[in-house]
Design an enzyme around this catalytic site. Structure first.
Site, short mmCIF file in Angstrom:
data_model
loop_
_atom_site.label_atom_id
_atom_site.label_comp_id
_atom_site.label_asym_id
_atom_site.label_seq_id
_atom_site.Cartn_x
_atom_site.Cartn_y
_atom_site.Cartn_z
N ASN A 14 0.80 -1.63 -0.58
CA ASN A 14 0.18 -0.20 -0.04
C ASN A 14 0.90 1.20 0.35
O ASN A 14 0.46 2.40 -1.14
CB ASN A 14 -0.97 0.36 1.31
N CYS A 130 3.94 7.27 11.39
CA CYS A 130 2.63 7.76 10.50
C CYS A 130 1.80 8.33 11.32
O CYS A 130 1.51 9.60 11.23
CB CYS A 130 1.56 6.43 9.95
N ALA A 162 -3.98 -0.63 7.91
CA ALA A 162 -2.84 -1.30 9.01
C ALA A 162 -2.01 -3.00 7.94
O ALA A 162 -2.81 -3.75 8.11
CB ALA A 162 -3.23 -1.54 10.32
N GLY A 165 3.15 -4.79 6.74
CA GLY A 165 4.44 -4.34 7.36
C GLY A 165 3.97 -3.63 9.06
O GLY A 165 4.97 -3.70 9.39
N THR A 166 2.43 -2.58 8.48
CA THR A 166 2.54 -2.42 9.67
C THR A 166 2.38 -2.84 11.22
O THR A 166 3.09 -2.18 12.09
CB THR A 166 1.18 -1.15 9.62
N ARG A 167 1.46 -4.04 10.98
CA ARG A 167 1.13 -5.06 12.02
C ARG A 167 2.60 -5.78 12.56
O ARG A 167 2.51 -6.05 12.94
CB ARG A 167 0.40 -6.66 11.36
N ALA A 168 3.99 -5.53 11.81
CA ALA A 168 4.90 -6.10 11.57
C ALA A 168 5.82 -5.83 12.77
O ALA A 168 6.40 -5.89 13.90
CB ALA A 168 6.11 -7.07 10.44
N ASN A 169 5.84 -4.31 12.32
CA ASN A 169 6.46 -3.19 13.04
C ASN A 169 5.55 -2.47 15.01
O ASN A 169 6.40 -1.57 14.58
CB ASN A 169 6.35 -2.12 11.32
#
Length: 315
Positions: A14, A130, A162, A165-169
């Site tokens: 995304n 973000c 999310a 990538g977001t969830r992994a970070n």
């Protein structure tokens, strides 16, 4: 012959896809040379091919083999914190400047309206998160009037926005954002919280900023916050306050947000509530959390490229 600075994007999810589209549509100084991903069937790579952007599904290793990569001076990394460490190892010896949209934080933090001109010659800059891009300008705005003893931000984003990538970070998000609240925002102590909101229909990004300061001029703080909002809106039009800046008196000895206040005088809790609506270039409008990251990264790359061009012209 094009005079635009060539760039590449790693990550066909995304964020990377939205960034590619922003470069194509909005930038008058950057030209996208290539996009790299690891999923050959990703929508991002398919869309890039339709837009006549060179692609590879072999990640950074495939990118560096591409003829189109030869003249790319800047590389945006829209993957994950762990992957960025590997990308940095591969690309730094090749003399490329990295603009990191992950919370890896290998390079200095950059939040455009706060310290956008401070690291124009860096070889790897970090766009924080973000939540950091949305809230750190407001912590800095308060700190410009009076020192912030404690700054806490809560970023609430749609669960749909999310990605993997977001969830992994998530852990890196809280650590990196808290660190940047202190280093860029100027708070003596920072804390960050992220909430993935599962509501349907998806809710727009909302952010809350709390700053603990000594007694101060409320009008001056409000004016500083409103001026900073205008500066962010210059590149993120959907960035706006939800209500007026709020002030609450805090007495010495009160435990507030994990901070026990000391001294004889009262302190102030400054609370700012905002939302971020995306421009919907690729992502839905509710995904303002992703839009503010790509917008900040684009603005940073344009500033760095302009600075480099000025240096070259001066030689």
């Amino acid at each position: 012959m094009s005079t635009r600075t060539k760039v590449a994007v790693i990550g066909s999810g995304n964020i990377g896809t939205d960034l590619m589209i922003k470069i194509l549509r909005l930038s008058e100084t950057l030209e996208i040379a290539a996009m790299a991903g690891i999923d050959p069937d990703s929508d991002g790579l398919a869309r890039a091919r339709r837009l006549k952007v060179a692609t590879t599904h072999e990640g950074v290793e495939g990118l560096v083999k591409m003829d189109e990569f030869t003249d790319a001076e800047y590389v945006f990394d829209a993957t994950s914190a762990g992957a960025h460490r590997h990308h940095e190892e591969v690309l730094r010896p090749l003399g490329r400047t990295l603009i990191d949209l992950t919370p890896a934080a290998l390079g200095p933090y950059v939040v455009p309206p706060v310290n956008g001109d401070a690291h124009l010659g860096a070889v790897n800059v970090n766009m924080v998160t973000c939540g950091g891009q949305a809230t750190i300008p407001l912590v800095a705005a308060v700190n410009a009037v009076i020192p912030v003893h404690y700054g806490e931000i809560v970023a609430s984003i749609s669960s749909r926005s999310a990605g993997a990538g977001t969830r992994a970070n998530i852990d890196e998000f809280t650590e990196t954002t808290a660190s940047a609240i202190e280093q860029v925002g100027g708070a003596a102590r920072g804390k960050a919280v992220i909430v993935l909101n599962p509501a349907e229909p998806p809710l727009i990004m909302r952010d809350t900023v709390h700053c603990i300061v000594s007694e101060s001029d409320e009008q001056a703080i409000t004016a500083s916050v409103e001026e900073m909002v205008g500066r962010v809106q210059a590149y993120v039009p959907g960035y706006r306050l939800k209500q007026k800046v709020q002030f609450d008196r805090v007495r010495p000895g009160d435990a507030l947000h994990g901070l026990t206040l000391a001294g004889n005088g009262e302190a102030l809790k400054v609370s700012v509530f905002l939302e971020v609506e995306g421009a919907a270039h690729y992502l839905p409008a509710y995904a303002g959390n992703l839009d503010i990251m790509t917008s900040a990264a684009l603005r940073t790359a344009e500033r760095m490229a302009a600075h480099r061009a000025t240096e070259v012209a001066a030689r």
